[in-house]
Design an enzyme around this catalytic site. Sequence first.
Site, PDB file in Angstrom:
ATOM      1  N   HIS A 283       0.829  -1.200   0.000  1.00 51.95           N
ATOM      2  CA  HIS A 283       0.000   0.000   0.000  1.00 51.95           C
ATOM      3  C   HIS A 283       0.873   1.263   0.000  1.00 51.95           C
ATOM      4  O   HIS A 283       0.703   2.156  -0.838  1.00 51.95           O
ATOM      5  CB  HIS A 283      -0.913  -0.019   1.228  1.00 51.95           C
ATOM      6  CG  HIS A 283      -1.780   1.181   1.358  1.00 51.95           C
ATOM      7  ND1 HIS A 283      -3.037   1.242   0.810  1.00 51.95           N
ATOM      8  CD2 HIS A 283      -1.576   2.373   1.969  1.00 51.95           C
ATOM      9  CE1 HIS A 283      -3.565   2.424   1.072  1.00 51.95           C
ATOM     10  NE2 HIS A 283      -2.691   3.128   1.789  1.00 51.95           N
ATOM     11  N   GLU A 284       1.821   1.318   0.917  1.00 52.80           N
ATOM     12  CA  GLU A 284       2.695   2.496   1.019  1.00 52.80           C
ATOM     13  C   GLU A 284       3.631   2.600  -0.181  1.00 52.80           C
ATOM     14  O   GLU A 284       3.972   3.703  -0.610  1.00 52.80           O
ATOM     15  CB  GLU A 284       3.492   2.460   2.323  1.00 52.80           C
ATOM     16  CG  GLU A 284       2.650   2.575   3.568  1.00 52.80           C
ATOM     17  CD  GLU A 284       1.770   3.816   3.613  1.00 52.80           C
ATOM     18  OE1 GLU A 284       2.133   4.849   3.014  1.00 52.80           O
ATOM     19  OE2 GLU A 284       0.697   3.749   4.247  1.00 52.80           O
TER      20      GLU A 284
ATOM     21  N   HIS B 150       1.889   4.583  -2.894  1.00 52.37           N
ATOM     22  CA  HIS B 150       1.988   6.027  -2.680  1.00 52.37           C
ATOM     23  C   HIS B 150       3.394   6.525  -3.024  1.00 52.37           C
ATOM     24  O   HIS B 150       3.561   7.550  -3.680  1.00 52.37           O
ATOM     25  CB  HIS B 150       1.685   6.395  -1.223  1.00 52.37           C
ATOM     26  CG  HIS B 150       0.290   6.119  -0.782  1.00 52.37           C
ATOM     27  ND1 HIS B 150      -0.815   6.605  -1.437  1.00 52.37           N
ATOM     28  CD2 HIS B 150      -0.184   5.416   0.282  1.00 52.37           C
ATOM     29  CE1 HIS B 150      -1.906   6.223  -0.791  1.00 52.37           C
ATOM     30  NE2 HIS B 150      -1.550   5.482   0.245  1.00 52.37           N
TER      31      HIS B 150
END
Length: 114
Positions: free
Chosen positions: A18-19, A22
């Site tokens: 997820h990170e 980003h």
Amino acid sequence: MTTALATIFVFGLIVFIHELGHFITAKMSGMQVDEFAIGFGPAIFKVQKGETLYSIRIIPLGGFNRIAGMTPDEPLNERSFYTKPAWKKFIVISAGAVFNFLLAIVLFFGLNAT
């Protein structure tokens, strides 16, 4: 004990992907990422590579990317999040969920292939 470690590993993998979504899209959009962290609280491990500090923190319940200029109160420069066009901000914000969806697809097909 094994179940707890497996849970932390799986949750950590989901948070990492997820990170990473980003992080990658912020870098590709020309934004300054000051820190990429997995976990919260005090850092257990950290290393500086270029402008970004990479850290693993003690509480494995999430993670974050510290992108320069996420709020207008911070000092801004041409690489700040706040100064980028809305479509770039949208891509960076939504990339975490998109990467989690892609992880689910890869795992689904990988498990079915075996």
